[in-house]
Design a protein around this motif. Structure first.
Motif, PDB file in Angstrom:
ATOM      1  N   SER A  80      -2.140   2.370   3.620  1.00  0.00           N
ATOM      2  CA  SER A  80      -2.409   1.326   2.625  1.00  0.00           C
ATOM      3  C   SER A  80      -2.163   1.808   1.198  1.00  0.00           C
ATOM      4  O   SER A  80      -1.969   0.995   0.296  1.00  0.00           O
ATOM      5  N   SER A  83       0.902   0.520  -0.582  1.00  0.00           N
ATOM      6  CA  SER A  83       0.919  -0.815  -1.187  1.00  0.00           C
ATOM      7  C   SER A  83       1.006  -0.745  -2.708  1.00  0.00           C
ATOM      8  O   SER A  83       1.342  -1.730  -3.360  1.00  0.00           O
ATOM      9  N   ALA A  86       4.183  -2.069  -4.340  1.00  0.00           N
ATOM     10  CA  ALA A  86       4.401  -3.503  -4.520  1.00  0.00           C
ATOM     11  C   ALA A  86       3.339  -4.165  -5.395  1.00  0.00           C
ATOM     12  O   ALA A  86       3.631  -5.153  -6.067  1.00  0.00           O
ATOM     13  N   LEU A  87       2.128  -3.643  -5.379  1.00  0.00           N
ATOM     14  CA  LEU A  87       1.024  -4.239  -6.133  1.00  0.00           C
ATOM     15  C   LEU A  87       0.538  -3.288  -7.218  1.00  0.00           C
ATOM     16  O   LEU A  87       0.315  -2.116  -6.931  1.00  0.00           O
ATOM     17  N   PRO A  88       0.334  -3.767  -8.417  1.00  0.00           N
ATOM     18  CA  PRO A  88      -0.268  -2.896  -9.426  1.00  0.00           C
ATOM     19  C   PRO A  88      -1.665  -2.462  -8.962  1.00  0.00           C
ATOM     20  O   PRO A  88      -2.473  -3.288  -8.545  1.00  0.00           O
ATOM     21  N   GLY A  90      -2.425  -1.229  -6.287  1.00  0.00           N
ATOM     22  CA  GLY A  90      -2.595  -1.450  -4.853  1.00  0.00           C
ATOM     23  C   GLY A  90      -2.956  -0.175  -4.118  1.00  0.00           C
ATOM     24  O   GLY A  90      -3.631  -0.216  -3.094  1.00  0.00           O
ATOM     25  N   VAL A  94      -6.309  -1.588  -2.119  1.00  0.00           N
ATOM     26  CA  VAL A  94      -6.180  -1.808  -0.669  1.00  0.00           C
ATOM     27  C   VAL A  94      -6.938  -0.746   0.132  1.00  0.00           C
ATOM     28  O   VAL A  94      -7.682  -1.086   1.053  1.00  0.00           O
TER      29      VAL A  94
END
Length: 184
Positions: A80, A83, A86-88, A90, A94
């Motif tokens: 995780s 992630s 892709a996600l600030p 993340g 996550v």
């Protein structure tokens, strides 16, 4: 999966205590002990602490008894981190969600989750500080001959973090849990 009441009863019997003796030693009512062992009640807080002290065991011994081993979930906890590509943030959020949702019912999830989230916070601070400094130097035309080093270092450290997370996730799937070597 056995419940907490089963574990308390098992330890009580192995120590040779009756329910009444356990109640006397722990200052918990006999009725409460009966309810716990019949799964009508689950001990928490002070009650659990008193029963554990009377039985001479740690609360973790009773609570972890109820946890399952799931290397797949722990493996995904490591994965995780990726992630963050892709996600600030993340790489923090996550794993935090994985940790909080699994810490009480998956063995070692609490320890691994704390370690991962702590390390991802530290790594993010370091990596983004390097990026901010590189951008500051670029904007102010400072050290123009060495300006790309900050960006290269940012990319290198971020890449190492994700590669290590992937590698650790593969190892966790086989039951071996790696720790980040920098921050314990």
């Amino acid at each position: 999966m056995e419940q907490v009441g089963d574990r308390i009863k098992e330890i009580r019997i192995s120590k040779g205590f009756s329910q009444e003796e356990l109640a006397t030693k722990s200052n918990v009512s006999v009725r409460t002990i009966q309810r716990i062992e019949k799964h009508e009640n689950t001990p928490h807080g002070k009650t659990l602490q008193l029963i554990c002290e009377a039985l001479g065991v740690q609360a973790e011994d009773i609570l972890e008894f109820n946890q399952s081993e799931d290397t797949r979930i722990l493996s995904w906890m490591y994965f995780s981190i990726i992630s963050g590509l892709a996600l600030p943030l993340g790489n923090i959020i996550v794993p935090l969600i994985f940790w909080l949702t699994n810490k009480s019912n998956i063995k070692d999830a609490d320890k691994i989750g704390k370690h991962l989230v702590y390390n991802q916070i530290i790594i993010s601070i370091v990596v983004f500080s390097i990026l901010i400094m590189a951008a500051f130097f670029k904007i102010n035309h400072m050290y123009p001959e060495h300006n790309s080093y900050g960006y290269i270092l940012f990319f290198l450290l971020a890449s190492l973090n994700y590669i290590y997370a992937f590698y650790a996730g593969l190892k966790a799937n086989k039951g071996r849990y790696l720790r980040y070597p920098f921050f314990r």
